[in-house]
Design an enzyme around this catalytic site. Structure first.
Site, short mmCIF file in Angstrom:
data_model
loop_
_atom_site.label_atom_id
_atom_site.label_comp_id
_atom_site.label_asym_id
_atom_site.label_seq_id
_atom_site.Cartn_x
_atom_site.Cartn_y
_atom_site.Cartn_z
NE ARG A 45 7.65 -3.00 5.66
CZ ARG A 45 6.35 -2.70 6.01
NH1 ARG A 45 5.58 -2.50 4.50
NH2 ARG A 45 5.62 -3.29 6.60
NE ARG B 173 -4.16 -0.74 10.68
CZ ARG B 173 -2.85 -0.15 10.17
NH1 ARG B 173 -3.07 1.01 9.19
NH2 ARG B 173 -1.32 -0.81 9.95
NE ARG C 43 2.45 -4.61 11.49
CZ ARG C 43 3.14 -4.41 10.55
NH1 ARG C 43 4.03 -4.98 10.48
NH2 ARG C 43 3.12 -3.10 9.75
CE LYS D 167 -2.29 -0.22 4.18
NZ LYS D 167 -1.84 -1.60 4.15
NE ARG E 234 6.56 -1.05 9.90
CZ ARG E 234 5.68 -0.61 9.22
NH1 ARG E 234 6.16 0.17 8.45
NH2 ARG E 234 4.85 -0.82 9.91
P1 AMP Z 1 1.01 1.02 9.30
O1 AMP Z 1 2.54 1.91 8.83
O2 AMP Z 1 0.18 1.69 8.65
O3 AMP Z 1 2.36 -0.94 9.12
O4 AMP Z 1 1.34 0.94 10.78
C1 AMP Z 1 1.92 1.09 11.41
C2 AMP Z 1 1.03 0.50 13.03
O5 AMP Z 1 1.02 2.07 13.62
C3 AMP Z 1 0.49 -0.49 13.75
O6 AMP Z 1 0.72 -1.53 12.91
C4 AMP Z 1 -0.92 -0.02 13.91
O7 AMP Z 1 -0.31 -0.21 15.71
C5 AMP Z 1 -0.68 1.74 14.34
N1 AMP Z 1 -1.70 2.19 13.30
C6 AMP Z 1 -1.82 2.91 12.27
N2 AMP Z 1 -2.75 3.13 11.49
C7 AMP Z 1 -3.60 2.95 12.32
C8 AMP Z 1 -5.45 2.57 12.75
N3 AMP Z 1 -5.40 3.56 11.27
N4 AMP Z 1 -6.06 2.20 13.34
C9 AMP Z 1 -4.63 1.75 14.81
N5 AMP Z 1 -3.59 1.80 14.15
C10 AMP Z 1 -3.25 2.39 14.02
#
Ligand code: AMP
Length: 244
Positions: free
Chosen positions: A157, A118, A199, A40, A188
């Site tokens: 990654r 989400r 996740r 994404k 990460r």
């Molecule tokens: P991402 O980079 O989008 O995979 O986000 C990394 C982490 O940030 C996720 O695993 C969540 O812990 C938190 N996070 C990011 N966006 C959201 C969201 N919209 N709702 C809840 N947690 C989020």
């Protein structure tokens, strides 16, 4: 088109972007859906360049807060703990951050929301927020990939500690050095196996209802995420019936 600095999104408050978008030929307001690791973020960057819109990632926002070291509020510190484990941050915290950044959603250049919403509660809140400013979404683009490929992508990654470019260990081999700038590559925290499992569970619970939410609003567009990023971009544009 180069990537903009996204100051207003990443720093919030009174921060301003250094470069404002030129009036785009076609202004898009998309949300991007799909499992972590599906690509994404990469598609958001490519689409941002293509349309001149801003890539607004809530994950980037939390990582920017984490990088500020210590100056985060209590709610934010708690949020970072959820993130570290791979759990979703509570809706309340995420929604407060997005609502504070309404200027980014109203921006004339359009937006590509990545990682938000989400949950259905977040999607509903986003609709209310947008409707309050006479804005609406154009599409919810959902990237699809089989689970085993997602896990392989996440586990391999790496992010460059210097230039932040994201790559896969398959591209850099044993060197684990950034091909862009020679910087040190890091994994990460939440791409470690124990966090990946959490996740993926969080994603699976929320994904179906969220897709159904956008389907019922005639906004859902599913795109297979296999192949090179440029091929996925072309597939996305084709699905959106946008011809270059
Ligand atoms: P991402 O980079 O989008 O995979 O986000 C990394 C982490 O940030 C996720 O695993 C969540 O812990 C938190 N996070 C990011 N966006 C959201 C969201 N919209 N709702 C809840 N947690 C989020």
């Amino acid at each position: 088109m180069s990537m903009r600095d996204r100051n207003a999104w990443l720093k919030g408050g009174h921060s301003q972007c250094n470069e404002m978008p030129a009036s785009p030929l076609r202004r898009v307001r998309f949300v991007l859906l799909g499992a972590p690791g599906v690509g994404k973020g990469t598609q958001a960057d490519l689409l941002a360049r293509y349309f001149g819109a801003c890539h607004l990632s809530t994950g980037d926002l939390f990582r920017a807060v984490r990088a500020m070291n210590g100056s985060a509020s209590r709610a934010m510190k708690a949020a970072l703990e959820f993130m570290k484990r791979g759990d979703l941050v509570p809706d309340e915290t995420v929604l407060a951050l997005v609502a504070e950044r309404i200027g980014c959603l109203r921006c004339g250049g359009g937006f590509l929301l990545d990682g938000f919403p989400r949950t259905v509660a977040q999607a509903e809140a986003l609709d209310v927020l947008l409707a309050g400013h006479q804005l609406q979404l154009d599409a919810a683009v959902s990237y699809e990939l089989p689970l085993n490929k997602i896990v392989a992508r996440l586990a391999g990654r790496r992010t460059c500690s210097a230039c932040k470019k994201v790559c896969h260990i398959d591209q850099v081999g044993e060197s684990e050095v950034c091909v862009n700038c020679g910087g040190k590559l890091i994994q990460r925290e939440d791409d470690r196996p124990e966090s990946i499992r959490v996740r993926m569970k969080a994603f699976r619970q929320a994904a179906q209802p969220l897709a159904a939410y956008y389907e019922s609003r005639n906004l859902l567009i599913s795109v297979p995420a296999e192949g090179a990023p440029e091929a996925v971009l072309q597939r996305t544009l084709d699905s959106l019936q946008i011809h270059s």
